[in-house]
Write an enzyme that holds these catalytic residues in place. Structure first.
Site, PDB file in Angstrom:
ATOM      1  CD1 TRP A 169      -0.044  -1.318   3.271  1.00  0.00           C
ATOM      2  CD2 TRP A 169       0.531   0.924   3.218  1.00  0.00           C
ATOM      3  NE1 TRP A 169       0.781  -1.225   4.501  1.00  0.00           N
ATOM      4  CE2 TRP A 169       1.062   0.328   4.462  1.00  0.00           C
ATOM      5  CE3 TRP A 169       0.631   2.066   3.328  1.00  0.00           C
ATOM      6  CZ2 TRP A 169       1.794   0.857   5.417  1.00  0.00           C
ATOM      7  CZ3 TRP A 169       1.667   2.921   4.137  1.00  0.00           C
ATOM      8  CH2 TRP A 169       1.941   2.013   5.243  1.00  0.00           C
ATOM      9  CB  CYS A 170       4.301   1.840   1.182  1.00  0.00           C
ATOM     10  SG  CYS A 170       5.646   3.115   1.261  1.00  0.00           S
ATOM     11  CE1 TYR A 171       3.824   8.103  -5.451  1.00  0.00           C
ATOM     12  CE2 TYR A 171       5.463   9.089  -3.910  1.00  0.00           C
ATOM     13  CZ  TYR A 171       4.839   8.860  -5.180  1.00  0.00           C
ATOM     14  OH  TYR A 171       5.412   9.576  -6.169  1.00  0.00           O
TER      15      TYR A 171
END
Length: 483
Positions: A169-171
């Site tokens: 989920w981490c950009y």
């Protein structure tokens, strides 16, 4: 000339010949009592003269120490890594200073708040990190997915194990993913794990392997960690040593970093020679925290207006899972203005009833979240600060003995949708408390002393005369009855 006879006529203390005076036991007893009373009253008057008499007034703050104020602090965070611990300051005038480092020191600590290593210095600025050009091209991934069961065996087998701890989920993890996959593929073919065996690049999905990431104190994503087989066998406070990479994240930089780390390792013996690594690569490597806590200490300068001191996790190239951030902390010291040494306070014992009671209100207080409040918990402290000044008039002019800032503190918790922080909101009062010493004058002391001596002597003389005349009268009455 004035004759001696005329001068004698002005004598206030005329003498009675000794043979005309009469000593008595009652007079002797009364004289002893009078002397004791004089000594007692003299001691009381001396004590009153030496005592500090003060007056307290509330006046408009007219400080001479400028428009800025120092906040000194020493705060321990058992669950915040020094990698990401950031000290920020903001105020109502629009000041917003992020990640202050010049006057701040950070030390890694264990859950018992004991220091576990040397001072942590911030590495390469994350805002300068190059991620390379984004591409949608399908690239074969040369990195090995690692799980808890296989992690230890890989770290012990390869002299270098370079791991990308990430979250889907981490950009920033997604920004790194293309470069990491391409670099892993290049490294895989360049240093084949089966034929060369000096290095292996791996990946850990922290959403699936939460315990493995927690064990390695991963708090920000992505985190690139370097595990060395030689040093990994050495334990520091029960945890294996390894390093963090803070350099650029484009493919070329990652491959270059790996090449320089692999070069000193002999391909046959796999012995490591750290002297073979260039300084340029070493500056992007830093020993990773062996524990997940941090002690933040130092001071910041703030304007004398309402504002906030905020300590939180911050990075320009990492993401954080706010539901897992725990901002529990222990305040060892927090004070405003100039710091007072214990020796100075000891020398000023006479002032302790008036000052020094609230200048460190939060000292040695713990604010621990054991997850009973749920996730995303911010701990807030509301501090109302007032200046106290002690002025003495013991010299010809008024002289300020000490100036200090005291405060009241109210703490609370608040759940937030944003990243949890430890917030200290301070508000300075426009008024100040002025305590003025008003010593008695020496002439007043001498006057009271003379009054004590003269008064007691006079009263004792009157009592002796009354007592003596009463006895004479009684004797005359008894003598008259006998005749």
């Amino acid at each position: 000339m004035v004759s001696p006879t005329k001068l004698k006529s002005m004598d206030f203390y005329r003498k009675i010949p000794r043979d005309l005076t009469e000593a008595s036991l009652s007079g002797a007893g009364l004289s002893i009592v009078a002397a004791l009373v004089m000594m007692l009253l003299f001691g009381m008057e001396l004590s009153s003269y030496l005592a500090v008499n003060t007056t307290t007034a509330v006046v408009v703050d007219k400080s001479a120490d400028g428009d800025f104020l120092r906040i000194h602090f020493n705060i321990s965070f058992p669950a915040l890594s020094c990698e990401f611990a950031s000290v920020d300051v903001s105020d109502v005038l629009g000041t917003n200073r992020l990640n202050i480092t010049k006057t701040i020191r950070k030390f890694p600590i264990d859950p018992h708040l004991k220091t576990t290593g040397e001072e942590f210095h911030s590495g390469h600025g994350s805002h300068d990190i190059n991620h390379g050009e984004e591409t949608k091209e399908e690239i074969p991934d040369g990195s090995v997915p690692l799980v808890s069961s296989s992690f230890d065996s890989f770290s012990k087998h390869f002299p270098l194990l370079i791991v990308n701890f990430n979250a889907p989920w981490c950009y920033w993890s997604n920004r790194l993913k293309p470069s990491w996959e391409k670099a892993s593929s290049i490294i895989y073919h360049k240093y084949n794990p089966e034929t060369d065996g000096r290095v292996l690049l791996g990946s850990v999905d922290c959403t699936e392997e939460a315990e493995l990431c927690k064990r390695n104190h991963i708090q920000g994503y992505p985190s690139i960690r370097i595990f060395r087989k030689g040093s990994d066998l050495k334990e520091d406070h029960g945890h294996h040593e390894h390093e963090s990479y803070y350099g650029d994240r484009d493919t070329d930089s990652i491959v270059k970093m790996v090449d320089e780390l692999v070069a000193p390792i002999h391909p046959e013996t796999h012995k490591l020679d750290l002297d073979g690594i260039s300084n340029k690569t070493l500056k992007h490597l830093k020993k990773a925290p062996v524990t997940g806590g941090c002690r933040v200490e130092g001071y910041v300068r703030v304007k004398k207006v309402p504002g906030n001191l905020i300590i939180s996790a911050h990075s320009g190239a990492h993401s954080f899972d706010s539901s897992k951030m725990n901002m529990s902390h222990v305040v060892s010291h927090l004070s405003f203005g100039r710091m007072f040494s214990p020796r100075l306070l000891t020398d000023m014992r006479r002032l302790l009833p008036y000052i020094g009671q609230s200048h460190d209100k939060l000292n040695e207080k713990a604010f621990i979240n054991q997850h009973e409040f749920g996730a995303n918990v911010t701990i807030e402290h509301y501090l109302q600060v007032v200046k106290t000044e002690v002025i003495t008039r013991r010299t010809a002019q008024e002289h300020s003995l000490v100036e200090e800032y005291e405060y009241t503190a109210h703490s609370s918790i608040a759940q937030t949708y944003y990243l949890p922080v430890a917030k200290f909101h301070f508000e300075l009062s426009p008024m100040q408390i002025m305590i003025t010493e008003n010593p008695k004058s020496f002439s007043h002391f001498i006057t009271n002393l003379c009054a004590i001596i003269g008064g007691v002597f006079t009263v004792a003389g009157i009592l002796d005369s009354i007592f003596h005349n009463t006895i004479r009268l009684v004797k005359k009455v008894e003598l008259g009855k006998n005749f």
